[in-house]
Design a protein around this motif. Structure first.
Motif, PDB file in Angstrom:
ATOM      1  N   ASP A   1      93.044  64.123  42.917  1.00 29.37           N
ATOM      2  CA  ASP A   1      92.806  65.266  43.789  1.00 29.37           C
ATOM      3  C   ASP A   1      91.559  64.947  44.599  1.00 29.37           C
ATOM      4  O   ASP A   1      90.550  64.481  44.063  1.00 29.37           O
ATOM      5  CB  ASP A   1      92.586  66.527  42.954  1.00 29.37           C
ATOM      6  CG  ASP A   1      92.416  67.774  43.825  1.00 29.37           C
ATOM      7  OD1 ASP A   1      92.055  67.628  44.997  1.00 29.37           O
ATOM      8  OD2 ASP A   1      92.637  68.886  43.309  1.00 29.37           O
ATOM      9  N   TYR A   2      91.594  65.205  45.888  1.00 30.25           N
ATOM     10  CA  TYR A   2      90.466  64.766  46.701  1.00 30.25           C
ATOM     11  C   TYR A   2      89.197  65.571  46.425  1.00 30.25           C
ATOM     12  O   TYR A   2      88.137  65.256  46.939  1.00 30.25           O
ATOM     13  CB  TYR A   2      90.838  64.777  48.192  1.00 30.25           C
ATOM     14  CG  TYR A   2      90.883  66.119  48.881  1.00 30.25           C
ATOM     15  CD1 TYR A   2      89.746  66.667  49.471  1.00 30.25           C
ATOM     16  CD2 TYR A   2      92.078  66.833  48.993  1.00 30.25           C
ATOM     17  CE1 TYR A   2      89.791  67.875  50.136  1.00 30.25           C
ATOM     18  CE2 TYR A   2      92.132  68.049  49.652  1.00 30.25           C
ATOM     19  CZ  TYR A   2      90.986  68.565  50.220  1.00 30.25           C
ATOM     20  OH  TYR A   2      91.033  69.761  50.885  1.00 30.25           O
ATOM     21  N   VAL A   3      89.271  66.597  45.584  1.00 27.42           N
ATOM     22  CA  VAL A   3      88.066  67.318  45.211  1.00 27.42           C
ATOM     23  C   VAL A   3      87.838  67.253  43.696  1.00 27.42           C
ATOM     24  O   VAL A   3      87.183  68.100  43.118  1.00 27.42           O
ATOM     25  CB  VAL A   3      88.133  68.798  45.657  1.00 27.42           C
ATOM     26  CG1 VAL A   3      86.727  69.400  45.754  1.00 27.42           C
ATOM     27  CG2 VAL A   3      88.805  68.942  46.998  1.00 27.42           C
ATOM     28  N   ALA A   4      88.366  66.229  43.035  1.00 28.32           N
ATOM     29  CA  ALA A   4      88.193  66.100  41.589  1.00 28.32           C
ATOM     30  C   ALA A   4      86.788  65.631  41.255  1.00 28.32           C
ATOM     31  O   ALA A   4      86.162  64.893  42.013  1.00 28.32           O
ATOM     32  CB  ALA A   4      89.233  65.132  41.026  1.00 28.32           C
ATOM     33  N   PHE A   5      86.287  66.051  40.073  1.00 28.75           N
ATOM     34  CA  PHE A   5      84.930  65.706  39.659  1.00 28.75           C
ATOM     35  C   PHE A   5      84.832  64.255  39.208  1.00 28.75           C
ATOM     36  O   PHE A   5      83.895  63.544  39.548  1.00 28.75           O
ATOM     37  CB  PHE A   5      84.481  66.636  38.517  1.00 28.75           C
ATOM     38  CG  PHE A   5      83.108  66.321  37.992  1.00 28.75           C
ATOM     39  CD1 PHE A   5      81.980  66.796  38.650  1.00 28.75           C
ATOM     40  CD2 PHE A   5      82.941  65.541  36.866  1.00 28.75           C
ATOM     41  CE1 PHE A   5      80.711  66.498  38.186  1.00 28.75           C
ATOM     42  CE2 PHE A   5      81.675  65.239  36.388  1.00 28.75           C
ATOM     43  CZ  PHE A   5      80.559  65.718  37.056  1.00 28.75           C
ATOM     44  N   ASN A   6      85.776  63.818  38.415  1.00 28.14           N
ATOM     45  CA  ASN A   6      85.661  62.509  37.753  1.00 28.14           C
ATOM     46  C   ASN A   6      86.476  61.434  38.453  1.00 28.14           C
ATOM     47  O   ASN A   6      87.264  60.724  37.836  1.00 28.14           O
ATOM     48  CB  ASN A   6      86.104  62.632  36.288  1.00 28.14           C
ATOM     49  CG  ASN A   6      87.528  63.158  36.160  1.00 28.14           C
ATOM     50  OD1 ASN A   6      88.084  63.684  37.117  1.00 28.14           O
ATOM     51  ND2 ASN A   6      88.105  63.021  34.980  1.00 28.14           N
ATOM     52  N   THR A   7      86.293  61.290  39.755  1.00 29.64           N
ATOM     53  CA  THR A   7      87.063  60.279  40.490  1.00 29.64           C
ATOM     54  C   THR A   7      86.580  58.861  40.204  1.00 29.64           C
ATOM     55  O   THR A   7      87.329  57.905  40.354  1.00 29.64           O
ATOM     56  CB  THR A   7      86.989  60.542  42.001  1.00 29.64           C
ATOM     57  OG1 THR A   7      85.624  60.610  42.388  1.00 29.64           O
ATOM     58  CG2 THR A   7      87.686  61.833  42.364  1.00 29.64           C
ATOM     59  N   ILE A   8      85.312  58.696  39.806  1.00 31.17           N
ATOM     60  CA  ILE A   8      84.769  57.363  39.530  1.00 31.17           C
ATOM     61  C   ILE A   8      84.770  57.112  38.024  1.00 31.17           C
ATOM     62  O   ILE A   8      84.271  57.928  37.251  1.00 31.17           O
ATOM     63  CB  ILE A   8      83.336  57.212  40.082  1.00 31.17           C
ATOM     64  CG1 ILE A   8      83.304  57.419  41.593  1.00 31.17           C
ATOM     65  CG2 ILE A   8      82.773  55.835  39.739  1.00 31.17           C
ATOM     66  CD1 ILE A   8      81.927  57.319  42.207  1.00 31.17           C
ATOM     67  N   LYS A   9      85.345  55.996  37.621  1.00 33.30           N
ATOM     68  CA  LYS A   9      85.338  55.557  36.232  1.00 33.30           C
ATOM     69  C   LYS A   9      84.384  54.377  36.103  1.00 33.30           C
ATOM     70  O   LYS A   9      84.574  53.351  36.751  1.00 33.30           O
ATOM     71  CB  LYS A   9      86.738  55.124  35.782  1.00 33.30           C
ATOM     72  CG  LYS A   9      87.850  56.122  36.096  1.00 33.30           C
ATOM     73  CD  LYS A   9      87.682  57.419  35.323  1.00 33.30           C
ATOM     74  CE  LYS A   9      88.856  58.356  35.610  1.00 33.30           C
ATOM     75  NZ  LYS A   9      88.699  59.666  34.958  1.00 33.30           N
ATOM     76  N   GLY A  10      83.362  54.532  35.282  1.00 35.52           N
ATOM     77  CA  GLY A  10      82.386  53.471  35.102  1.00 35.52           C
ATOM     78  C   GLY A  10      82.649  52.665  33.846  1.00 35.52           C
ATOM     79  O   GLY A  10      83.774  52.575  33.367  1.00 35.52           O
ATOM     80  N   PHE A  11      81.583  52.070  33.279  1.00 38.76           N
ATOM     81  CA  PHE A  11      81.747  51.219  32.098  1.00 38.76           C
ATOM     82  C   PHE A  11      80.706  51.560  31.041  1.00 38.76           C
ATOM     83  O   PHE A  11      79.621  52.057  31.340  1.00 38.76           O
ATOM     84  CB  PHE A  11      81.631  49.735  32.475  1.00 38.76           C
ATOM     85  CG  PHE A  11      80.238  49.300  32.857  1.00 38.76           C
ATOM     86  CD1 PHE A  11      79.374  48.751  31.917  1.00 38.76           C
ATOM     87  CD2 PHE A  11      79.781  49.435  34.162  1.00 38.76           C
ATOM     88  CE1 PHE A  11      78.085  48.349  32.258  1.00 38.76           C
ATOM     89  CE2 PHE A  11      78.500  49.043  34.512  1.00 38.76           C
ATOM     90  CZ  PHE A  11      77.648  48.501  33.560  1.00 38.76           C
ATOM     91  N   GLU A  12      81.053  51.275  29.805  1.00 40.89           N
ATOM     92  CA  GLU A  12      80.130  51.395  28.686  1.00 40.89           C
ATOM     93  C   GLU A  12      79.757  49.994  28.223  1.00 40.89           C
ATOM     94  O   GLU A  12      80.466  49.019  28.508  1.00 40.89           O
ATOM     95  CB  GLU A  12      80.772  52.156  27.528  1.00 40.89           C
ATOM     96  CG  GLU A  12      81.216  53.569  27.872  1.00 40.89           C
ATOM     97  CD  GLU A  12      81.936  54.234  26.716  1.00 40.89           C
ATOM     98  OE1 GLU A  12      81.463  54.098  25.566  1.00 40.89           O
ATOM     99  OE2 GLU A  12      82.976  54.856  26.955  1.00 40.89           O
ATOM    100  N   VAL A  13      78.658  49.905  27.503  1.00 38.80           N
ATOM    101  CA  VAL A  13      78.215  48.631  26.935  1.00 38.80           C
ATOM    102  C   VAL A  13      78.226  48.756  25.422  1.00 38.80           C
ATOM    103  O   VAL A  13      77.695  49.724  24.867  1.00 38.80           O
ATOM    104  CB  VAL A  13      76.803  48.249  27.422  1.00 38.80           C
ATOM    105  CG1 VAL A  13      76.385  46.911  26.833  1.00 38.80           C
ATOM    106  CG2 VAL A  13      76.770  48.193  28.931  1.00 38.80           C
ATOM    107  N   ALA A  14      78.876  47.784  24.767  1.00 42.77           N
ATOM    108  CA  ALA A  14      78.953  47.793  23.313  1.00 42.77           C
ATOM    109  C   ALA A  14      77.632  47.300  22.722  1.00 42.77           C
ATOM    110  O   ALA A  14      77.163  46.210  23.061  1.00 42.77           O
ATOM    111  CB  ALA A  14      80.112  46.898  22.846  1.00 42.77           C
ATOM    112  N   GLY A  15      77.028  48.102  21.829  1.00 40.66           N
ATOM    113  CA  GLY A  15      75.824  47.665  21.127  1.00 40.66           C
ATOM    114  C   GLY A  15      74.560  47.813  21.948  1.00 40.66           C
ATOM    115  O   GLY A  15      74.524  48.458  22.999  1.00 40.66           O
ATOM    116  N   GLU A  16      73.479  47.192  21.450  1.00 36.91           N
ATOM    117  CA  GLU A  16      72.183  47.225  22.129  1.00 36.91           C
ATOM    118  C   GLU A  16      72.281  46.486  23.466  1.00 36.91           C
ATOM    119  O   GLU A  16      73.103  45.607  23.648  1.00 36.91           O
ATOM    120  CB  GLU A  16      71.115  46.579  21.252  1.00 36.91           C
ATOM    121  CG  GLU A  16      70.826  47.325  19.961  1.00 36.91           C
ATOM    122  CD  GLU A  16      70.045  48.595  20.187  1.00 36.91           C
ATOM    123  OE1 GLU A  16      69.276  48.641  21.178  1.00 36.91           O
ATOM    124  OE2 GLU A  16      70.214  49.541  19.401  1.00 36.91           O
TER     125      GLU A  16
END
Length: 918
Positions: free
Chosen positions: A649-664
């Motif tokens: 949806d062109y007004v959706a909040f979560n349009t960007i998906k980022g990344f997580e880092v495992a561990g420290e």
């Protein structure tokens, strides 16, 4: 004329010899010898290049020098490879490798000595040694070429497309209000019509001046010759037909004094045609009296010179390429000299050929003359359309075009030649992103840190701007702050340079669809525009593999693990049909640039940590959501780009998906861009960013309200941060961003999430160019964003998306002095917008989306004289109808706006577009 590969080899040798690395004695001695031998040969290369245009034997000699230079680069890279492979310990394997490198250095040394001693063998029998002696004038001389002379003899009736330019320049030339001299630079790429336009203006206005002169100042002309010619012409045009005095000394200074004396009491118009060097203009400028209402017109390709001299008395007029209609008129006039009308059967072919010309008058004219010999035979037109590339080569029937345009390439310093050549490895009509291009230049070592302390990225922007100002590169899309966002090389130049890429072993380009077998072992780069490759050559020396669009279905695996590709520095696999990370990439120990964007890759292996030289990891639009902690081992990493846009949806909040880092995590201190990190309740990720003092752009997501204090403290410790994008963990989340007392010099700020009040520190961001507030839901009673933002001195773009719960936005008088784009979206309580007198004086684009309670167009919009576009998305029908040209009750308030459109969302993501300005 500099040879880019030889100069690059010399620069690498110098870097090795002056670096901190301790080299084994035999390697150090060998490298110093190579530097000496190659430096001696380089003194002869400029003259050799000039002669090689017409002498195959000298061309062979030049190619041998280039091959030796590439061998030197290979040896230095091989040294790096062994160092990366074996670590710091001086193992038996490493000693053996160094002995092998020393032996190869000796082989190259012998080759260079043979090249140096045997220069005479590559000269014709009737040539002398002096033919290769360096001289101050070693540039190609194309001053007597047919395309350069023709514009001087065209009748007005034969010129197409310069009517407005001519009128403007004539008005400038004849305006005598100011007593000072005025200078006009007419700037454009080769073949754009600069000389034609200047000649038309010169002939039209010279009778209004006491004397006049048309002076060719092309590269082949010396300053003394130019000044002497200028004096002769000025004296001849006098009513008394004076004879130019002969100076006692044949020096520039004496000619300057004579010209100055002669012109002291005269009004004159002078055209300097085809200027290449600013020192030539500065010498001529000394000869010209300043206060006699005279006019000087200068034609040049060198926009960098013109814009550097621009001031109150010096203006710049850039030549625009012909519009499609004018291009059609020109080619039909030449190709069909009788009727000047294109037969319907040839209309499509004519348009396709014009598409390749992109409005360049020289190309249209030369191709038009060739088409005039074909009559109206459709097969002949098709044959020419399909063979344009070969016709542009040195022995082709369109070689005149290449001879004129290649001068701009010849004039480049070697570092810009390499940068420009790399741009031509991209597909034609492919918008090249500025940031992506600069990352590739950095990976290639085409940009190196100088003594001025500038960042590589800033130098890269300077390089690109100079290529643009030299009219070799065209801007495709401009960013809001005036920087090029995307650019490209014009089709005709691209076709000409393609042969140069292959001749110099710079790159093997495969523009057609297919599966390609690479067999040239000396080729440095491989660029496949659509297809895949197989490798039958076991000793390939490629440094870059660029695949822009692989075949579908993907049938051939990319042979990353082949030993012949172990020296690879750049691997660009954009759009490749990959769903797994190619395992053999971990063996590419010298890899600096890895782009896997727009692929189906889901995960990155721990072995990524082996790529110690990696500077760019581009995983945009992939399915990667987690990175292994081994990413911390990449100490040279500058750009970590891992995110995906999922737009349902062109007004959706979560349009960007980022990344997580495992561990420290310990981030690389060299990071310049870090996009987009998911915090996910792990505030240690934020704390670890505090050492990123060189970071310029940061995207961070998944923030809770309690993370705000830690983030605020961290942001204040990033002194070079220019762009910040922050998002709460969900649409209902709150960003606590109040505690920033000393913000970095942000130019772009994106805040996605609730704000309990407007952060006061934003009003301190005097460099801020773009601000986007989304889902802020600021309360009208406690926090009006307009009051905080209205005095930002450089704000050009403002977006408010569900950012304000008030019913009134009042843009106060005299505020928002530079704002160009205003976007109001999903402001559900908004009923009225007021733009008071002298507010928003520079506004060019207004966008209103889903503001269902808005009762009418903003009050005061009729006074926004710079407004060019109004876009209305999913607005109520009664609101839209008020602005319709036919019968709209408020159309009179916006009739000065050239473009007004409304958009209604339809099923399937389509838009129903209505043009209200028709």
């Amino acid at each position: 004329m500099t040879d880019p590969c030889v100069q690059f080899a010399l620069a690498k040798l110098d870097a090795f010899l002056t670096g901190e690395l301790r080299l084994p004695k035999e390697v150090d001695t060998g490298i110093r010898t190579l530097r000496s031998e190659l430096g001696t040969i380089t003194a002869f290369l400029s003259a050799a290049h000039q002669r090689a245009v017409q002498d195959q034997q000298i061309l062979n000699w030049v190619r041998k020098v280039q091959d030796a230079a590439y061998d030197i680069i290979d040896i230095l890279d091989l040294f790096d490879h062994h160092k990366a492979e074996n670590g710091r310990a001086l193992s038996v394997t490493r000693r053996r490798a160094y002995r092998s490198i020393a032996d190869q250095i000796n082989d190259i040394k012998s080759t260079l000595e043979e090249i140096n001693k045997g220069r005479e063998r590559y000269l014709p029998a009737n040539s002398s040694h002096a033919a290769l002696t360096p001289s101050p004038t070693t540039n190609r001389d194309y001053s007597d070429l047919h395309p350069r002379i023709v514009p001087l003899f065209l009748a007005d009736a034969d010129v197409v497309g310069f009517e407005e330019d001519k009128d403007m320049l004539m008005a400038w030339a004849l305006d005598m209000v100011d007593e000072h001299n005025k200078v006009m630079f007419v700037v454009g790429m080769g073949g754009s019509g600069k000389t034609t336009l200047a000649k038309q203006v010169f002939e039209a206005v010279k009778q209004d001046f006491g004397c006049s002169a048309w002076i060719s100042v092309s590269k082949s002309k010396k300053k003394l010759e130019i000044l002497r010619n200028m004096l002769d012409q000025l004296c001849r045009c006098s009513s008394r037909a004076e004879t130019a005095p002969t100076p006692q000394q044949q020096s520039s200074e004496h000619y300057i004094n004579l010209i100055r004396e002669y012109l002291l009491d005269k009004r004159y118009v002078i055209v300097l045609d085809d200027l290449w060097a600013d020192d030539v203009w500065r010498s001529i400028m000394l000869a010209l009296p300043r206060r006699n209402r005279s006019r000087i017109i200068i034609t040049t390709r060198r926009g960098d010179i013109a814009y550097s001299l621009k001031d109150r008395s010096v203006a710049v007029h850039p030549i625009q390429h012909l519009s499609l209609e004018k291009a059609k008129e020109l080619i039909h006039r030449i190709a069909f000299p009788g009727s000047r009308i294109c037969p319907p059967a040839l209309a499509t072919l004519s348009n396709e050929i014009l598409g390749k010309c992109e409005g360049l008058p020289l190309a249209i004219t030369e191709i038009g003359h060739l088409l005039s010999t074909k009559g109206e035979r459709e097969p002949e037109w098709k044959k020419l359309r399909d063979s344009l590339a070969s016709e542009l080569r040195s022995n082709g029937r369109l070689a005149n075009i290449a001879k004129v345009l290649i001068l701009s390439y010849d004039d480049l310093p070697y570092h810009l030649k390499n940068c420009f050549l790399l741009m031509n490895t991209f597909p034609p009509n492919h918008p090249i992103q500025r940031t992506e291009l600069i990352r590739l230049w950095i990976a290639e070592d085409f940009i190196t840190e100088g003594n001025n302390g500038k960042e590589l990225e800033d130098l890269g922007e300077e390089y690109l701007n100079e290529l643009i100002q030299r009219n070799l590169v065209q801007v495709w899309q401009m960013d809001i702050d005036g920087r090029p966002r995307t650019c490209h090389v014009q089709n005709i130049i691209h076709e000409i340079v393609l042969s140069q890429l292959q001749d110099e072993n710079f790159c093997e380009v495969y523009p057609e669809q297919g599966i390609f077998d690479i067999s040239n072992e000396r080729i440095r780069r491989i660029s496949i525009h659509k297809g895949d490759l197989v490798l039958s050559c076991p000793n390939l020396r490629a440094r870059a593999l660029l695949i822009f669009d692989s075949l579908d279905p993907y049938e051939h695996s990319i042979p990353i693990g082949y030993s012949s590709l172990k020296m690879l520095r750049e691997l660009h696999l954009e759009g490749a049909n990959l769903d797994m990370f190619p395992a053999d990439i971990e063996e590419l120990l010298l890899l600096r640039y890895l782009c896997l964007r727009n692929t189906g890759i889901r995960s990155i292996p721990k072995s990524i940590g082996k790529l110690k030289h990696l500077e760019t990891l581009d995983l945009k639009q992939t399915l990667v959501r987690t990175l292994p902690k081994e990413i911390c081992h990449l100490s040279k990493l500058r750009y970590l780009l891992v995110y995906r846009y999922d737009i349902e949806d062109y007004v959706a909040f979560n349009t960007i998906k980022g990344f997580e880092v495992a561990g420290e995590i310990t981030w690389s201190a060299n990071l310049r861009k870090l996009l987009f990190v998911q915090v996910k309740k792990n505030h240690k990720i934020i704390v670890a960013m505090r050492g990123l003092r060189e970071l310029r752009r940061l995207g961070i997501m998944g923030l809770r309200k309690e993370d705000g204090r830690i983030l605020s403290e961290t942001i204040q410790m990033l002194p070079n941060l220019h762009s910040l994008n922050v998002a709460a963990e969900n649409e209902a989340g709150v960003l606590d961003m109040q505690e920033i007392s000393h913000p970095p010099p942000l130019q772009r700020l994106y805040l996605n999430g609730g704000l309990e009040r407007m952060p006061i520190w934003i009003s301190k961001l005097h460099d801020l160019v773009r601000l986007r507030l989304k889902w802020s839901r600021l309360d009208q009673q406690f926090s009006n964003p307009i009051n905080t933002l209205q005095d930002l001195p450089n704000l050009l773009e403002l977006q408010l998306l569900d950012a304000y719960n008030g019913d009134l936005l009042d843009f106060n008088a005299g505020k928002f002095q530079k704002l160009k784009i205003l976007e109001l979206e999903l402001l559900q309580q908004l009923k009225m917008v007021i733009m008071e007198r002298n507010s928003l004086p520079c506004l060019q684009k207004l966008i209103i989306r889903r503001c269902g309670q808005l009762e009418q167009i903003p009050v005061g919009i009729d006074e926004l004289s710079q407004l060019k576009e109004i876009h209305l998305y999913d607005m109520p029908k009664n609101f839209v109808s008020m602005l319709e040209k036919n019968g709209g009750s408020l159309y009179h308030l916006v009739h000065h706006v050239p473009l007004i459109r409304s958009y209604d969302a339809q099923n399937g993501g389509r838009w129903d577009v209505k043009d209200l300005s028709d």
